[in-house]
Design an enzyme around this catalytic site. Structure first.
Site, PDB file in Angstrom:
ATOM      1  N   HIS A  68      -8.528   4.211  -2.127  1.00 34.47           N
ATOM      2  CA  HIS A  68      -7.198   3.622  -1.931  1.00 34.47           C
ATOM      3  C   HIS A  68      -6.871   2.642  -3.070  1.00 34.47           C
ATOM      4  O   HIS A  68      -6.910   1.426  -2.897  1.00 34.47           O
ATOM      5  CB  HIS A  68      -7.173   2.911  -0.568  1.00 34.47           C
ATOM      6  N   CYS A  90       0.812  -1.218   0.000  1.00 35.49           N
ATOM      7  CA  CYS A  90       0.000   0.000   0.000  1.00 35.49           C
ATOM      8  C   CYS A  90       0.845   1.268   0.000  1.00 35.49           C
ATOM      9  O   CYS A  90       0.333   2.367  -0.177  1.00 35.49           O
ATOM     10  CB  CYS A  90      -0.943  -0.007   1.199  1.00 35.49           C
TER      11      CYS A  90
END
Lengths: 394, 394
Positions: free
Chosen positions: A339, A85
């Site tokens: 995201h 991430c």
């Protein structure tokens, strides 16, 4: 090392595009960044492309080559960077080092992700990209997915700080309401609708105490930043945004706790403050990695924006809202903007650039001169796999 | 920019290890490199891990974090780099820029790949990792795999140079015989047996004119290099190997040909010669990306080690054998040592380091002072996706 500035940024609106390819999103975001930077394709000397997954129409890699070719950028070194991430931030940092070293004058950092399950190739259908987490050793095979990881962190937070369940849920919901409101002012956000405390507290339970509106969406998206050495930047823009520091750290395993993140973030932050000569008191606007509402609380306390257990107070007093003392996640954060793994870190940087250039529209933080981003990624045996901190200044 | 030296390298023998994990191979290779470099785990300041695939027991990423933790290297920035078959070289180059920039004193570059199909997770069983190529857009969906791509390049080579089929086959077979012989002297090679011209010419046809013994094996493996700034390198070793140049280029699409590679390689080479001040005449030993026998012929002519169409003559005269004028692929090349994608580029670098330190055993090139590596990767719409050139010197 050379002083480096961001001369322009560009986004492809974060959202679910089953019909769009990585190349298609990349083309849009790269053109937007080139235009914003007043830079021509031929000016770009090196590229880093951050992406976690892949697109079946492109094979597993070299998305960078494919996307850049579409806008006429060929021949130059193009390298993929990945760190779960935190991928986008790591691509940005490599692009910074390439220019800071003096080896190149202008670099481009691209973060892109195609999260729509129907186009994820071997990882298909309902499984989606998060199944990649499943394989993560011990934790993965025992069923540890991001929501239950963060639910454990939330439970530990409650216990450590001696607060009630109602207080914990209230603080978490306040993050969701704030960031969804900010997202409603951001045309590039996945979710552009506000939610109420009741909406959040009545949403479906996912992993106690995490409810549906405590979770970020995982859309498709692309974000791009163009960097140049100080002297070259001045040829292209009157509004350079300087990279005062960009640091990166991985966790150190702790026997005491299986959920460490504070030490790693504090170490990366200390290094960023020392490198830049900037202190906490100088920061006007912040983006942190709010993959869940509890994440914003945890990271902000780890980074010293509130004392341990006291971020909830700041939320109640509106201090981290737009118009507050230190606005946090002004673009809606991961919770509203979304995201798309590889794109997230550069998306955060783009928001800080808009803020420091006075181009943030209804989200503008008056007089913002210094901004900070924090982006996390991965997990390994109880330590978060990586964190990146960037400090940008006018 | 700072002068940078390689202070040590380490390998895990390339081979098929269905029973070994990425972490297990990494631990071995990293320890070997630390020992070779006389460097302690705590000395390493930043790491780049090159890997194309993933291991189901580790999730999709952060192999670097996992492997380095096993040898006690934690906390530092650790980033994955990927560029298909050129992945290792790109990890090495990032590790070089990190030190050359002055930001770090000591870096580590790791290349690793778990190719055994039975452990490749979502890409399972008989499909193996090469299916990842299948998705590559137009070419992939029309069935283009590496063997038929290189068969087209071989056929074009024959036509361009007006040679007969027999001559082409002979030259290709000579590469196989030479590199398999070199591999027989390399304890880290996948294949350590010599082959005869008859063996090669009678081996099974794969994609005319490419036969089985014209193809490299794709084993598991790991290769590691530790880099330091010149002044720091001298504290650790009396045998530093300097990175005189490390360059990287991607292809420029050509309307004329769908199989371009010369221009890209020549551009990267020119940049390496200019950066280092070293010329073709200074080079004592070379590793090129011989994924197929024809590849060595194509790259060596593109790089100017032979005139167009004349590399066959050098082979016939033994000039690129050990003991010849310019030994090429002394470690057995990809053809014998093997091609574990992410590990390959750093494997080539390790061989040059052994040669320049006089540690290449039976493969030693007497008095070698300067070596060159070339590593290719990927394909996009008729241009090779990336090439890297490294020039190393004593």
């Amino acid at each position: 090392m050379k002083e480096v500035a961001i001369v322009g940024v560009g986004l492809c609106k974060f959202g679910v595009y089953p019909e769009r390819s990585v190349r298609d999103m990349g083309e849009e975001a790269i053109w937007n960044a080139l235009q914003h930077a007043n830079v021509q394709p031929k000016d770009i000397q090196i590229a880093y492309c951050g992406t976690v997954g892949w697109d079946p129409s492109l094979g597993c890699s070299q998305h960078g080559q494919v996307m850049l070719d579409l806008v006429g950028i060929t021949g130059i070194p193009i390298t993929r960077v990945e760190n779960m991430c935190c991928t986008g931030s790591c691509a940005f940092r490599e692009a910074w080092i390439a220019v800071a070293s003096g080896l190149y004058d202008i670099s481009i950092a691209i973060g892109v992700e195609k999260m729509s399950p129907q186009q994820m190739g071997d990882v298909k259908g309902e499984k989606g990209i998060t199944t990649l987490f499943q394989g993560n050793d011990m934790e993965g095979s025992m069923g540890l997915y991001p929501p239950n990881l963060f639910s454990m962190m939330a439970n530990r937070y409650q216990e450590r700080n001696g607060i009630s369940r109602e207080e914990l849920r209230k603080y978490m919901a306040l993050v969701s309401v704030k960031n969804r409101f900010n997202g409603s002012l951001n045309p590039n956000a996945t979710f552009q609708k506000t939610v109420t405390m009741e909406d959040v507290l009545n949403s479906r339970m996912i992993a106690d105490p995490i409810q549906l509106l405590d979770c970020c969406p995982e859309p498709d998206g692309c974000a791009v930043a163009i960097l140049a050495s100080e002297e070259v930047a001045r040829k292209f823009t009157t509004k350079p945004v300087y990279v005062a520091a960009t640091t990166q750290a991985t966790g150190i395993r702790s026997e005491e706790s299986a959920l460490e993140y504070e030490e790693m973030n504090q170490r990366a932050l200390k290094e960023a403050y020392e490198f830049s000569g900037i202190g906490a008191e100088d920061i006007d606007v912040v983006q942190v990695h709010d993959c869940f509402t509890i994440s914003e609380i945890l990271w902000c306390e780890a980074l010293g924006f509130a004392k341990p257990g006291e971020y909830g107070k700041l939320l109640e007093e509106g201090e981290t809202e737009l118009g507050g003392k230190l606005p946090i996640n002004t673009d809606g954060g991961l919770l509203a903007k979304g995201h798309p793994l590889g794109a997230t870190g550069i998306g955060q940087i783009a928001e800080i650039v808009y803020q420091l250039r006075g181009e943030a529209g209804k989200r503008q933080v008056d007089g913002a001169k210094v901004g900070l981003c924090q982006n996390e990624g991965g997990l390994y045996r109880g330590t978060m796999g990586n964190t990146s901190i960037h400090i940008l200044k006018k």
